[in-house]
Motif scaffolding. Structure first.
Motif, PDB file in Angstrom:
ATOM      1  N   UNK A 190     -64.416 -72.609  14.044  1.00  0.00           N
ATOM      2  CA  UNK A 190     -66.024 -71.556  14.497  1.00  0.00           C
ATOM      3  C   UNK A 190     -65.749 -72.000  15.580  1.00  0.00           C
ATOM      4  N   UNK A 191     -67.290 -71.494  16.772  1.00  0.00           N
ATOM      5  CA  UNK A 191     -67.933 -72.853  17.299  1.00  0.00           C
ATOM      6  C   UNK A 191     -68.820 -73.593  17.286  1.00  0.00           C
ATOM      7  N   UNK A 192     -67.853 -74.472  17.800  1.00  0.00           N
ATOM      8  CA  UNK A 192     -68.383 -76.025  17.738  1.00  0.00           C
ATOM      9  C   UNK A 192     -67.821 -77.125  19.460  1.00  0.00           C
ATOM     10  N   UNK A 193     -68.710 -77.480  19.311  1.00  0.00           N
ATOM     11  CA  UNK A 193     -68.179 -78.725  20.439  1.00  0.00           C
ATOM     12  C   UNK A 193     -67.488 -79.630  19.438  1.00  0.00           C
ATOM     13  N   UNK A 194     -66.647 -80.576  20.902  1.00  0.00           N
ATOM     14  CA  UNK A 194     -65.569 -81.241  20.445  1.00  0.00           C
ATOM     15  C   UNK A 194     -66.262 -82.668  19.569  1.00  0.00           C
ATOM     16  N   UNK A 195     -67.538 -83.387  20.071  1.00  0.00           N
ATOM     17  CA  UNK A 195     -68.384 -83.837  18.960  1.00  0.00           C
ATOM     18  C   UNK A 195     -67.921 -83.155  17.666  1.00  0.00           C
ATOM     19  N   UNK A 225     -62.026 -75.482  16.571  1.00  0.00           N
ATOM     20  CA  UNK A 225     -62.859 -75.305  17.298  1.00  0.00           C
ATOM     21  C   UNK A 225     -62.472 -74.420  18.464  1.00  0.00           C
ATOM     22  N   UNK A 226     -63.905 -74.063  18.778  1.00  0.00           N
ATOM     23  CA  UNK A 226     -63.942 -73.171  19.890  1.00  0.00           C
ATOM     24  C   UNK A 226     -63.502 -74.338  21.723  1.00  0.00           C
ATOM     25  N   UNK A 227     -64.027 -75.220  21.323  1.00  0.00           N
ATOM     26  CA  UNK A 227     -63.600 -76.852  22.387  1.00  0.00           C
ATOM     27  C   UNK A 227     -62.521 -76.613  22.654  1.00  0.00           C
ATOM     28  N   UNK A 228     -61.573 -76.540  21.606  1.00  0.00           N
ATOM     29  CA  UNK A 228     -60.216 -76.578  20.847  1.00  0.00           C
ATOM     30  C   UNK A 228     -59.644 -75.642  21.464  1.00  0.00           C
ATOM     31  N   UNK A 229     -59.481 -74.776  21.797  1.00  0.00           N
ATOM     32  CA  UNK A 229     -59.123 -73.895  21.574  1.00  0.00           C
ATOM     33  C   UNK A 229     -59.513 -72.369  23.286  1.00  0.00           C
ATOM     34  N   UNK A 230     -60.392 -73.234  23.916  1.00  0.00           N
ATOM     35  CA  UNK A 230     -60.831 -72.501  25.409  1.00  0.00           C
ATOM     36  C   UNK A 230     -61.693 -71.263  25.227  1.00  0.00           C
ATOM     37  N   UNK A 231     -61.828 -70.716  23.423  1.00  0.00           N
ATOM     38  CA  UNK A 231     -62.099 -69.954  23.524  1.00  0.00           C
ATOM     39  C   UNK A 231     -62.901 -69.299  22.300  1.00  0.00           C
ATOM     40  N   UNK A 232     -63.918 -68.793  22.418  1.00  0.00           N
ATOM     41  CA  UNK A 232     -65.398 -68.412  21.125  1.00  0.00           C
ATOM     42  C   UNK A 232     -65.332 -67.118  20.437  1.00  0.00           C
ATOM     43  N   UNK A 233     -66.199 -67.731  19.355  1.00  0.00           N
ATOM     44  CA  UNK A 233     -66.532 -66.175  19.268  1.00  0.00           C
ATOM     45  C   UNK A 233     -67.816 -64.897  19.730  1.00  0.00           C
ATOM     46  N   UNK A 234     -67.927 -64.029  20.111  1.00  0.00           N
ATOM     47  CA  UNK A 234     -66.689 -62.986  19.296  1.00  0.00           C
ATOM     48  C   UNK A 234     -65.590 -62.618  20.496  1.00  0.00           C
ATOM     49  N   UNK A 235     -65.080 -63.587  21.116  1.00  0.00           N
ATOM     50  CA  UNK A 235     -63.959 -62.956  21.934  1.00  0.00           C
ATOM     51  C   UNK A 235     -62.327 -63.441  20.809  1.00  0.00           C
ATOM     52  N   UNK A 236     -61.866 -61.991  21.336  1.00  0.00           N
ATOM     53  CA  UNK A 236     -60.591 -62.066  20.007  1.00  0.00           C
ATOM     54  C   UNK A 236     -59.640 -62.989  19.972  1.00  0.00           C
ATOM     55  N   UNK A 237     -59.541 -63.449  22.200  1.00  0.00           N
ATOM     56  CA  UNK A 237     -59.233 -64.782  22.130  1.00  0.00           C
ATOM     57  C   UNK A 237     -59.176 -66.175  20.786  1.00  0.00           C
ATOM     58  N   UNK A 238     -60.548 -66.011  20.566  1.00  0.00           N
ATOM     59  CA  UNK A 238     -60.559 -66.880  19.743  1.00  0.00           C
ATOM     60  C   UNK A 238     -60.237 -66.399  18.029  1.00  0.00           C
ATOM     61  N   UNK A 239     -59.886 -65.151  17.850  1.00  0.00           N
ATOM     62  CA  UNK A 239     -59.378 -64.997  16.443  1.00  0.00           C
ATOM     63  C   UNK A 239     -58.028 -64.550  16.600  1.00  0.00           C
ATOM     64  N   UNK A 240     -57.228 -64.373  17.596  1.00  0.00           N
ATOM     65  CA  UNK A 240     -55.964 -65.333  18.221  1.00  0.00           C
ATOM     66  C   UNK A 240     -55.923 -66.656  17.486  1.00  0.00           C
TER      67      UNK A 240
END
Length: 220
Positions: free
Chosen positions: A105-110, A128-143
């Motif tokens: 999900x879209x979550x912080x490092x904490x 998490x989005x912070x782990x991956x450098x991509x946030x929903x709904x960006x297709x990169x997150x689902x990638x």
């Protein structure tokens, strides 16, 4: 294709954020019901939830305020008591059925650290989005989800409470999607015609094992 993996959003899917919304209202110095009412209005208008903070404090920087809260000894947080009661039994049933389970999900490092403390023994992957450098709904997150889960996109079911952040981008990524009706987005968006894009519409995570078993049996 059969469903082989289930991926869960965090806020209002696994975690009841009522307490956290309240602490943000306290931080802003506004009544809790007023803050939540404004949040609902923002969601109903299709705007970014962060616009809620701008109503009460123009120029509000959510990232900076998170840091200030942490420095003040009042960081954003959640724990076992904030989990919806269906989470752990649903995880247990799905794992017993052989599903690969992921939390993403879209979550912080904490928040990512807290998720790992709570769920490392219950799921196969936490991202998490912070782990991956991509946030929903960006297709990169689902990638990133597709890269981390050992299944084809069509074999992955993404579960979340939002159409805009969860169901629609997951479907666009070739995945299936379950829309759970809880939390502000789940209730406000429930009558949107786009809910037809959801593979399943549920009120509890405990609905999933039977729905998946039935769908997989039909697929075979």
């Amino acid at each position: 294709m059969t469903i082989k993996a289930v991926v869960f959003d965090v806020g209002e899917c696994l975690v009841d954020e009522t307490r956290e919304y309240g602490t943000w209202a306290d931080w802003l110095g506004v009544p809790r019901h007023t803050f939540v009412a404004q949040l609902g209005a923002v969601i109903a208008q299709g705007r970014d939830y962060r616009d809620t903070f701008q109503v009460f404090r123009p120029g509000f920087d959510l990232y900076a305020e998170r840091e200030l809260r942490a420095e003040a000894g009042a960081p954003e947080t959640f724990g076992e008591g904030d989990l919806y009661p269906d989470v752990r039994p649903a995880f247990a049933e799905l794992r017993a059925a052989g599903m690969h389970l992921t939390i993403a999900g879209n979550q912080t490092v904490r928040a990512g650290r807290i998720l790992r403390e709570l769920f490392t023994d219950d799921v196969d992957l936490i991202g998490t989005s912070d782990d991956w450098g991509a946030s929903k709904p960006d297709p990169a997150f689902f990638g990133k989800v597709a890269e981390g889960v050992p299944a084809e996109p069509g074999e992955i079911l993404y579960v979340g409470d939002r159409l805009d952040n969860d169901v629609l981008p997951a479907r666009a990524a070739g995945m299936r999607a379950a829309l759970i009706r809880r939390g502000p987005w789940g209730w406000i968006q429930q009558h949107d015609p786009a809910t037809a894009q959801a593979t399943f519409r549920i009120d509890s995570l405990l609905d999933l094992p039977e729905l998946i078993a039935t769908a997989n049996a039909a697929g075979n």
